[in-house]
Design an enzyme around this catalytic site. Structure first.
Site, PDB file in Angstrom:
ATOM      1  NE  ARG A 177      -3.579  -2.470  -0.051  1.00  0.00           N
ATOM      2  CZ  ARG A 177      -3.199  -3.531  -0.768  1.00  0.00           C
ATOM      3  NH1 ARG A 177      -2.130  -3.479  -1.548  1.00  0.00           N
ATOM      4  NH2 ARG A 177      -3.894  -4.636  -0.735  1.00  0.00           N
ATOM      5  CB  SER A 226      -8.376  -2.319   4.590  1.00  0.00           C
ATOM      6  OG  SER A 226      -8.913  -3.474   4.014  1.00  0.00           O
ATOM      7  CD  GLU A 296      -5.058  -0.472   2.971  1.00  0.00           C
ATOM      8  OE1 GLU A 296      -4.794  -1.536   3.566  1.00  0.00           O
ATOM      9  OE2 GLU A 296      -5.673  -0.414   1.886  1.00  0.00           O
TER      10      GLU A 296
END
Ligand SMILES: Cc1cc2nc3c(=O)[nH]c(=O)nc-3n(C[C@H](O)[C@H](O)[C@H](O)COP(=O)(O)OP(=O)(O)OC[C@H]3O[C@@H](n4cnc5c(N)ncnc54)[C@H](O)[C@@H]3O)c2cc1C
Length: 307
Positions: A177, A226, A296
């Site tokens: 990410r 998420s 995230e």
């Protein structure tokens, strides 16, 4: 920023795009949360960016790229730095053989449909990710073991001085990410190296990935995907579920009963509600499991003040 100096100067220099003042971030982000953004700029062309970026720099001002706002938690107190959204003029998708060139403002779903229509395989596991090509590359969006960075052969980027250059995929590190591209560089276009496939089969696989997501994730409630990165070896959602926090609420923010790594807005949640839940989840997971969860989702805007 509210005094309009930047606005006047970019107009004077010939900026051809649109401007929006005071737009509520709750209308812009997928979590449907956030106070007003002082200024959102919608450049139409690279030349517009070449006006905006050096002027921001000259005024000692930061700026933030805004894709579809699907990985953002915006502050209730709003966002002071200018937001730059690449849309019209940055959304073209083309192909040359098995290479696809996509503008940063194009939607990932649109890119996936283009690939299926052109019998090109590789990206279908990303079905259901609601971001843009630019946001997807910046975040190295991924699903079912496929990350977008695996397929990037090169990127067209603009640096903080307004200079444009091509960067080869192998010169960039795509991590979990994120990427090693400097944070203030703007992704203008991505080139993807794909494989020849069968359009019908590709569409079937995309539908299957999407079906599995719909079963396990609250895709139809406002969320930012998420909230936490998965720590090595165990999904964050499993840890949160194991410490008994599914369904926990702060105001209208709730840990999704369907997938514990999603926080959903079930009404008019505020960013402070989400931040409260994040804090509580982190503490409980650390206390009971010894794991520190890393965010995230990206938090943007004015820091919250204590009530
Ligand atoms: C229902 C749902 C499901 C999701 N599922 C997944 C999933 O399976 N996998 C996954 O990885 N993510 C998932 N996400 C999160 C999100 O969609 C991805 O992170 C996506 O890549 C973000 O793209 P965006 O255009 O919305 O970017 P934004 O949220 O607008 O921005 C994200 C970051 O990208 C930067 N950025 C945006 N455009 C550019 C640009 N042109 N140049 C440079 N930087 C830029 C922004 O400044 C910001 O730092 C999900 C989100 C939702 C709401």
């Amino acid at each position: 920023m509210k005094d309009g100096t930047l606005e006047r100067r970019i107009r004077k220099e010939g900026f051809t795009g649109e401007l929006r003042r005071g737009a509520p971030m709750s209308e812009i982000t997928s979590l449907r949360i956030g106070g007003s953004a002082d200024l959102i700029l919608y450049p139409r062309a690279v030349e517009d960016l070449q006006i905006v970026i050096p002027l921001c720099r000259a005024q000692g001002m930061g700026y933030l790229l805004l894709g579809n706002g699907t990985n953002l938690l915006a502050s209730d107190r709003g966002v002071r730095e200018p937001l730059i959204h690449l849309s019209d003029g940055f959304g073209e998708i083309r192909r040359k053989g098995t290479t696809v060139m996509a503008g940063a403002g194009a939607g990932l779903p649109q890119l996936l449909r283009f690939c299926a229509a052109n019998d090109l395989s590789g990206l279908e596991a990303l079905a259901g990710i609601p971001g843009t090509v630019g946001g997807g590359i910046r975040m190295n969006a991924g699903s079912w073991g496929v990350e977008i960075g695996n397929l990037v052969s090169s990127l067209l980027v603009m640096d903080r001085a307004g200079g444009i250059r091509w960067v080869k995929g192998e010169e960039i590190e795509f991590g979990y990410r994120g990427t090693t591209l400097p944070p203030d560089e703007i992704i203008l276009q991505g080139e993807f190296s794909l494989q020849k496939g069968d359009g019908l089969e590709i569409t079937k696989r995309m539908e299957e990935f999407l079906r599995k997501k719909k079963e396990t994730q609250p895709l139809f409630q406002p969320s930012a995907g998420s909230i936490f990165k998965n720590p090595p070896g165990i999904p964050a959602g499993k840890l949160i579920e194991e410490v008994g926090l599914k369904g926990m609420r702060r105001g209208d923010a709730m840990v999704s009963p369907l997938h514990a790594n999603f926080i959903v807005n079930v009404g008019t949640a505020r960013s402070r509600d989400v931040l409260g839940l994040i804090e509580c989840i982190r503490e409980r997971v650390y206390h009971e499991k010894g794991t520190r969860l890393e965010l995230e989702v990206q938090i943007i805007g004015e820091p919250e003040v204590a009530e």
